[in-house]
Design a protein around this motif. Sequence first.
Motif, PDB file in Angstrom:
ATOM      1  N   LEU A  58      53.824  39.428  23.061  1.00 11.79           N
ATOM      2  CA  LEU A  58      52.865  39.197  24.155  1.00 11.79           C
ATOM      3  C   LEU A  58      51.322  39.237  23.685  1.00 11.79           C
ATOM      4  CD1 LEU A  58      52.342  39.461  27.407  1.00 11.79           C
ATOM      5  CD2 LEU A  58      52.490  41.786  26.998  1.00 11.79           C
ATOM      6  N   ILE A  59      50.309  38.397  24.044  1.00 14.85           N
ATOM      7  CA  ILE A  59      49.104  38.327  23.923  1.00 14.85           C
ATOM      8  C   ILE A  59      48.266  38.762  25.094  1.00 14.85           C
ATOM      9  CG2 ILE A  59      47.187  36.923  23.244  1.00 14.85           C
ATOM     10  CD1 ILE A  59      49.002  35.592  20.965  1.00 14.85           C
ATOM     11  N   THR A  60      47.368  39.555  25.062  1.00  7.00           N
ATOM     12  CA  THR A  60      46.586  39.987  26.233  1.00  7.00           C
ATOM     13  C   THR A  60      45.062  40.237  25.561  1.00  7.00           C
ATOM     14  OG1 THR A  60      46.243  41.455  27.997  1.00  7.00           O
ATOM     15  CG2 THR A  60      46.708  42.576  25.979  1.00  7.00           C
ATOM     16  N   SER A  61      44.275  40.411  26.552  1.00 12.53           N
ATOM     17  CA  SER A  61      42.760  40.400  26.144  1.00 12.53           C
ATOM     18  C   SER A  61      42.119  41.861  26.844  1.00 12.53           C
ATOM     19  CB  SER A  61      42.066  38.991  26.964  1.00 12.53           C
ATOM     20  OG  SER A  61      42.394  39.400  28.365  1.00 12.53           O
ATOM     21  N   VAL A  62      40.905  41.929  26.268  1.00 12.90           N
ATOM     22  CA  VAL A  62      40.219  43.084  26.659  1.00 12.90           C
ATOM     23  C   VAL A  62      39.655  42.502  27.975  1.00 12.90           C
ATOM     24  CG1 VAL A  62      38.110  44.528  26.134  1.00 12.90           C
ATOM     25  CG2 VAL A  62      39.660  43.742  24.030  1.00 12.90           C
ATOM     26  N   PRO A  63      39.830  43.640  28.975  1.00 11.64           N
ATOM     27  CA  PRO A  63      39.305  43.345  30.407  1.00 11.64           C
ATOM     28  C   PRO A  63      37.653  43.301  30.368  1.00 11.64           C
ATOM     29  CG  PRO A  63      40.316  45.311  30.474  1.00 11.64           C
ATOM     30  CD  PRO A  63      40.491  44.786  28.806  1.00 11.64           C
ATOM     31  N   LEU A  64      37.004  42.791  31.342  1.00 10.11           N
ATOM     32  CA  LEU A  64      35.431  43.130  31.623  1.00 10.11           C
ATOM     33  C   LEU A  64      35.766  43.791  32.910  1.00 10.11           C
ATOM     34  CD1 LEU A  64      33.638  39.631  31.024  1.00 10.11           C
ATOM     35  CD2 LEU A  64      33.616  41.779  29.604  1.00 10.11           C
ATOM     36  N   HIS A  65      34.746  44.425  33.425  1.00 11.53           N
ATOM     37  CA  HIS A  65      34.431  45.000  34.484  1.00 11.53           C
ATOM     38  C   HIS A  65      33.955  43.691  35.440  1.00 11.53           C
ATOM     39  CE1 HIS A  65      32.514  47.466  37.945  1.00 11.53           C
ATOM     40  NE2 HIS A  65      33.248  48.406  37.523  1.00 11.53           N
ATOM     41  N   TRP A  66      34.303  43.990  36.784  1.00 13.18           N
ATOM     42  CA  TRP A  66      34.122  42.927  37.685  1.00 13.18           C
ATOM     43  C   TRP A  66      32.699  42.424  37.879  1.00 13.18           C
ATOM     44  CZ3 TRP A  66      31.084  43.659  41.789  1.00 13.18           C
ATOM     45  CH2 TRP A  66      30.770  45.049  42.153  1.00 13.18           C
ATOM     46  N   ARG A  67      31.656  43.524  37.600  1.00 16.44           N
ATOM     47  CA  ARG A  67      30.367  43.385  37.685  1.00 16.44           C
ATOM     48  C   ARG A  67      30.003  42.640  36.444  1.00 16.44           C
ATOM     49  NH1 ARG A  67      27.836  48.986  39.216  1.00 16.44           N
ATOM     50  NH2 ARG A  67      26.772  48.650  37.193  1.00 16.44           N
ATOM     51  N   ARG A  68      30.168  42.778  35.252  1.00 16.36           N
ATOM     52  CA  ARG A  68      30.143  41.866  34.043  1.00 16.36           C
ATOM     53  C   ARG A  68      30.451  40.684  33.924  1.00 16.36           C
ATOM     54  NH1 ARG A  68      29.079  44.701  29.186  1.00 16.36           N
ATOM     55  NH2 ARG A  68      27.787  45.757  30.611  1.00 16.36           N
ATOM     56  N   TYR A  69      31.638  40.470  34.738  1.00 17.52           N
ATOM     57  CA  TYR A  69      32.406  39.089  34.727  1.00 17.52           C
ATOM     58  C   TYR A  69      31.417  38.405  35.872  1.00 17.52           C
ATOM     59  CZ  TYR A  69      35.693  35.624  35.836  1.00 17.52           C
ATOM     60  OH  TYR A  69      36.524  34.514  35.790  1.00 17.52           O
ATOM     61  N   LEU A  70      31.103  38.970  36.904  1.00 12.24           N
ATOM     62  CA  LEU A  70      30.229  38.160  37.675  1.00 12.24           C
ATOM     63  C   LEU A  70      28.894  37.777  37.141  1.00 12.24           C
ATOM     64  CD1 LEU A  70      30.622  39.890  41.348  1.00 12.24           C
ATOM     65  CD2 LEU A  70      31.541  37.773  40.671  1.00 12.24           C
ATOM     66  N   SER A  71      28.156  38.491  36.443  1.00 12.05           N
ATOM     67  CA  SER A  71      27.110  38.224  35.697  1.00 12.05           C
ATOM     68  C   SER A  71      27.237  36.998  34.622  1.00 12.05           C
ATOM     69  CB  SER A  71      26.285  39.507  35.234  1.00 12.05           C
ATOM     70  OG  SER A  71      27.072  40.059  33.898  1.00 12.05           O
ATOM     71  N   ARG A  72      28.368  37.434  33.958  1.00 11.15           N
ATOM     72  CA  ARG A  72      28.638  36.130  32.616  1.00 11.15           C
ATOM     73  C   ARG A  72      29.335  35.087  33.229  1.00 11.15           C
ATOM     74  NH1 ARG A  72      31.179  39.148  27.978  1.00 11.15           N
ATOM     75  NH2 ARG A  72      29.178  40.093  27.704  1.00 11.15           N
ATOM     76  N   GLY A  73      30.273  35.264  34.281  1.00 18.13           N
ATOM     77  CA  GLY A  73      30.806  33.838  34.715  1.00 18.13           C
ATOM     78  C   GLY A  73      32.271  33.809  34.092  1.00 18.13           C
ATOM     79  N   PHE A  74      32.564  34.611  33.090  1.00 17.07           N
ATOM     80  CA  PHE A  74      33.875  34.368  32.317  1.00 17.07           C
ATOM     81  C   PHE A  74      34.036  35.647  31.452  1.00 17.07           C
ATOM     82  CE2 PHE A  74      30.681  32.951  29.624  1.00 17.07           C
ATOM     83  CZ  PHE A  74      31.147  33.180  28.115  1.00 17.07           C
ATOM     84  N   ASN A  75      35.211  35.826  31.278  1.00 12.31           N
ATOM     85  CA  ASN A  75      35.699  37.022  30.013  1.00 12.31           C
ATOM     86  C   ASN A  75      35.938  36.174  28.764  1.00 12.31           C
ATOM     87  OD1 ASN A  75      36.894  38.737  28.608  1.00 12.31           O
ATOM     88  ND2 ASN A  75      38.264  39.673  30.064  1.00 12.31           N
ATOM     89  N   GLN A  76      35.109  36.454  27.769  1.00  9.83           N
ATOM     90  CA  GLN A  76      35.096  35.625  26.507  1.00  9.83           C
ATOM     91  C   GLN A  76      36.431  36.048  25.994  1.00  9.83           C
ATOM     92  OE1 GLN A  76      33.045  38.149  26.972  1.00  9.83           O
ATOM     93  NE2 GLN A  76      33.457  39.499  25.548  1.00  9.83           N
ATOM     94  N   SER A  77      36.871  37.433  25.959  1.00 14.04           N
ATOM     95  CA  SER A  77      38.233  37.701  25.471  1.00 14.04           C
ATOM     96  C   SER A  77      39.538  36.880  25.947  1.00 14.04           C
ATOM     97  CB  SER A  77      38.450  39.204  25.357  1.00 14.04           C
ATOM     98  OG  SER A  77      37.420  39.878  24.745  1.00 14.04           O
ATOM     99  N   ASP A  78      39.248  36.864  27.228  1.00 16.64           N
ATOM    100  CA  ASP A  78      40.368  36.071  28.081  1.00 16.64           C
ATOM    101  C   ASP A  78      40.484  34.707  27.636  1.00 16.64           C
ATOM    102  OD1 ASP A  78      42.033  36.713  30.134  1.00 16.64           O
ATOM    103  OD2 ASP A  78      40.934  35.400  31.383  1.00 16.64           O
TER     104      ASP A  78
END
Length: 175
Positions: A58-78
């Motif tokens: 199983l491969i997973t990613s480091v999550p971003l907080h929703w506020r950081r996600y909204l400002s960046r627009g994507f999760n780079q780890s994802d």
Amino acid sequence: MCGECLAEPPPWQRLITLGDYAYPLSREVQRFKDHGESWHVEALTQLLAARISSPATLITSVPLHWRRYLSRGFNQSDVLARHLAAHLHRHFDPKVFRRIQYADSQRGHTKTQREQNLQGAFTLNKKPMYKHVAIVDDVVTTGSTVRQLCQLLLEVGVESIDIYCICRTPAPRSL
């Protein structure tokens, strides 16, 4: 890992990376993370996949907080984890973890500050069905982030944890 982290053994089995956080990898990570330039992600994850001889189930990613996600627009780890899982023909689940606390960027902080910044920042959404899990991140510096996530996995019986990242910050004495 950085020199100040080596005193205690990490809770993961393997750290697999393309190289140190130095040119040209550092430039490519910054272009992706800060400017959304993703044209090179396919090539970077293909190179990383070639270094992984026995990938986690199983491969997973480091999550971003929703506020950081909204400002960046994507999760780079994802994004990296999704591509890597496809190259390795492994299960990908971006929802293993959830970031529940917003924190300032980890850039420029010491190991102690990073650890304090992350206290209680993550939670496990669901127990993985597999005993061998990999966490994907773009850069591993002190290991504070992945250490927090590994602890959550170990608490629910995951036996083997790999960390796959594009680059890591070299130990200070190796510069």
